[in-house]
Design an enzyme around this catalytic site. Structure first.
Site, mmCIF file in Angstrom:
data_model
loop_
_atom_site.group_PDB
_atom_site.id
_atom_site.type_symbol
_atom_site.label_atom_id
_atom_site.label_comp_id
_atom_site.label_asym_id
_atom_site.label_seq_id
_atom_site.Cartn_x
_atom_site.Cartn_y
_atom_site.Cartn_z
ATOM 1 N N GLY A 8 0.821 -1.204 0.000
ATOM 2 C CA GLY A 8 0.000 0.000 0.000
ATOM 3 C C GLY A 8 0.850 1.247 0.000
ATOM 4 O O GLY A 8 1.868 1.330 0.707
ATOM 5 N N ALA A 9 0.438 2.232 -0.807
ATOM 6 C CA ALA A 9 1.189 3.481 -0.906
ATOM 7 C C ALA A 9 0.235 4.665 -0.776
ATOM 8 O O ALA A 9 0.244 5.587 -1.585
ATOM 9 C CB ALA A 9 1.953 3.550 -2.234
ATOM 10 N N GLY A 10 -0.580 4.614 0.268
ATOM 11 C CA GLY A 10 -1.493 5.712 0.552
ATOM 12 C C GLY A 10 -0.976 6.566 1.690
ATOM 13 O O GLY A 10 0.233 6.694 1.905
ATOM 14 N N THR A 11 -1.898 7.131 2.464
ATOM 15 C CA THR A 11 -1.505 8.031 3.551
ATOM 16 C C THR A 11 -0.875 7.289 4.724
ATOM 17 O O THR A 11 -0.377 7.934 5.653
ATOM 18 C CB THR A 11 -2.720 8.837 4.034
ATOM 19 O OG1 THR A 11 -3.787 7.945 4.354
ATOM 20 C CG2 THR A 11 -3.200 9.793 2.953
ATOM 21 N N GLY A 12 -0.881 5.958 4.696
ATOM 22 C CA GLY A 12 -0.143 5.173 5.670
ATOM 23 C C GLY A 12 1.132 4.600 5.081
ATOM 24 O O GLY A 12 2.213 4.705 5.664
ATOM 25 N N CYS A 159 -16.423 5.121 7.901
ATOM 26 C CA CYS A 159 -15.809 6.418 7.623
ATOM 27 C C CYS A 159 -16.924 7.375 7.217
ATOM 28 O O CYS A 159 -17.274 7.466 6.043
ATOM 29 C CB CYS A 159 -14.773 6.265 6.514
ATOM 30 S SG CYS A 159 -13.805 7.753 6.214
ATOM 31 N N GLY A 320 -6.408 10.251 10.100
ATOM 32 C CA GLY A 320 -5.026 10.440 9.676
ATOM 33 C C GLY A 320 -4.020 10.454 10.802
ATOM 34 O O GLY A 320 -2.963 9.834 10.706
ATOM 35 N N CYS A 353 -9.502 15.293 13.484
ATOM 36 C CA CYS A 353 -9.953 15.415 12.102
ATOM 37 C C CYS A 353 -10.335 16.852 11.791
ATOM 38 O O CYS A 353 -10.925 17.543 12.620
ATOM 39 C CB CYS A 353 -11.152 14.499 11.871
ATOM 40 S SG CYS A 353 -11.703 14.439 10.151
ATOM 41 N N LYS A 388 -7.857 23.165 6.220
ATOM 42 C CA LYS A 388 -7.837 21.925 5.443
ATOM 43 C C LYS A 388 -7.271 22.162 4.043
ATOM 44 O O LYS A 388 -6.543 21.322 3.508
ATOM 45 C CB LYS A 388 -9.233 21.312 5.349
ATOM 46 C CG LYS A 388 -9.223 19.996 4.591
ATOM 47 C CD LYS A 388 -10.332 19.061 4.945
ATOM 48 C CE LYS A 388 -10.137 17.720 4.255
ATOM 49 N NZ LYS A 388 -11.179 16.743 4.603
#
Length: 422
Positions: A8-12, A159, A320, A353, A388
């Site tokens: 995985g190469a997302g926000t994590g 979510c 996040g 958030c 944001k």
């Protein structure tokens, strides 16, 4: 030399790879595997779906940024994990051996659980950049032929924030176009009340969001179990808090965006003993899988029990800041193991958030995420909307640069005046 593979190469996954490289130096090999060759900043998808962003603003090619840091990148789907042989099999049959595997895949979007739902059916989604682009196309059709809009979240969704964001963002865009009076809106959610958010509420989120829905003429149905979608029609069963059905709704709509239930991706869910029945990875306090101690998990893909039982099933979100703290714990624990020590670092699992509401915004803090809490507050204002927007640019810039610093802690906590969280 150890080989650490990040799925995985997302926000994590991206920050995890960068932190690993900084912490471990060049003596260990790091490989990131992702189904797509681009990074997408998912929190911006609600803006893309009304034309406030385009794809180029919120995506970029992954390979050059990782390789510049000496991190291998493979743009393929993982089809199988063999934890006994410490090996993953890629789409096409190639295999990769690992010493440590970090699962940061995000979810599989389970549209099949509600007949007729999803971009291949009769509702839109903002869960991926591709879905958000399609949602924008449908929105443009709505502008040509206005009518009732239904937005919300399906049973087992976890979510909820993006559904609230999208409701207010669409409301704001329609008002700017002088078309809001032509578009009645209904929010349909599996939450037991408006502002539950999968967290049992945060501060006065119920009061805040109900008040804003009234002020923006958005009706709502809670404890809602969507059972079927047909072209232009949604079938909903509504329950009381005890789980007794109290009403059936048939909602006609010209446009609908419904967040789906999440499940684990197939390659992860198919490993016996790794996951719960919905395919989410079991982890201990150190983000390590109890059965396979060289497998770690971070982000939406891990198993967190619901905050509370609800009449219609809901899940707990992974925000996040929480994901960032999971990643840091994983990196520190792997580094300790490689140096011959026992990994003892814990993730904080606090929920923080920023939610955009079109021309204003809301921020919530839940410390810890699961009540009772040391801190629980929910505030709104134009400053959140601006924050944001600024954070989007900040995060994407840092991902391109290859930063290993804690982005959420440095930016959002400083902006909120909270300081470092323990």
């Amino acid at each position: 030399m150890a080989h650490i593979v990040v799925m995985g190469a997302g926000t994590g996954g991206m920050p995890c790879a960068y932190e690993l490289r900084m912490e471990l130096g060049r003596e260990h090999e790091i490989t990131v595997i992702n189904e797509r060759d681009y990074f997408q900043f998912v929190p911006s998808n609600p803006w893309l779906a009304v034309g406030w962003r385009d794809r180029s603003h919120i995506t970029f090619d992954i390979r050059p940024h990782l390789e510049r840091k000496g991190i291998n990148f493979i743009a393929k789907r993982v089809d199988k994990i063999d934890p006994d042989d410490n090996q993953v099999t890629l789409d096409g049959g190639d295999t990769i051996d690992y010493d440590y595997l970090i699962i940061a895949t995000g979810p599989r979007l389970a549209f099949e659980e509600v007949e007729g739902s999803g971009p291949e059916g009769h509702t839109e989604s903002i869960c991926t950049v591709d879905h958000a682009e399609k949602a924008y196309g449908a929105y443009q059709a709505l502008l040509e032929d206005p009518g009732h809009v239904v937005i919300g979240a399906m049973p087992f969704a976890s979510c909820f924030g993006p559904a609230y964001e999208f409701s207010f963002i669409m409301d704001s865009d329609l008002r700017k176009r002088k078309m809001r009076d032509k578009v009645p809106m209904t929010f349909v959610t599996s939450e037991p009340y408006i502002g539950h958010l999968g967290l049992g509420g945060v501060g006065d989120s119920k009061g805040f969001l109900e008040s804003d829905f009234r002020a923006h003429h958005i009706n709502w149905i809670t404890n809602a179990k969507v059972t079927k979608i047909e072209a232009g029609k949604m079938f909903v069963e509504q329950f009381d808090d005890s789980g007794h059905k109290i009403k059936d709704h048939e909602l006609d709509f010209k446009y609908s965006m419904m967040l789906p239930a999440f499940k684990g991706v197939d390659a992860v869910a198919n490993v016996e003993g790794l996951c719960n029945p919905r395919g989410f990875v079991f982890v201990d306090d150190h983000q390590r899988n109890p059965k396979y101690p060289n497998i770690f998990g971070a982000g939406v893909c891990i198993a967190i029990p619901p905050v509370e039982a609800t009449a219609v099933p809901t899940g707990a979100p992974k925000t996040g800041y929480m994901i960032e703290s999971m990643v840091t714990a994983i990196v520190q624990n792997i580094a300790d193991e490689l140096s011959g020590k026992e990994g003892t670092t814990l993730a904080t699992w606090n929920a923080i958030c920023l939610a955009d509401m079109g021309d204003t915004g809301a921020a919530f803090v839940a410390l810890p995420q699961i009540p009772p809490r040391n801190v629980a507050w929910f505030k709104k204002g134009k400053w959140v909307h601006m924050a944001k927007i600024a954070f989007e640019k900040y995060f994407i810039r840092k991902m391109k640069k290859g930063t290993s610093e804690p982005i959420y802690e440095k930016y959002i906590l400083k902006m909120l005046g909270i300081g470092k969280l323990k």
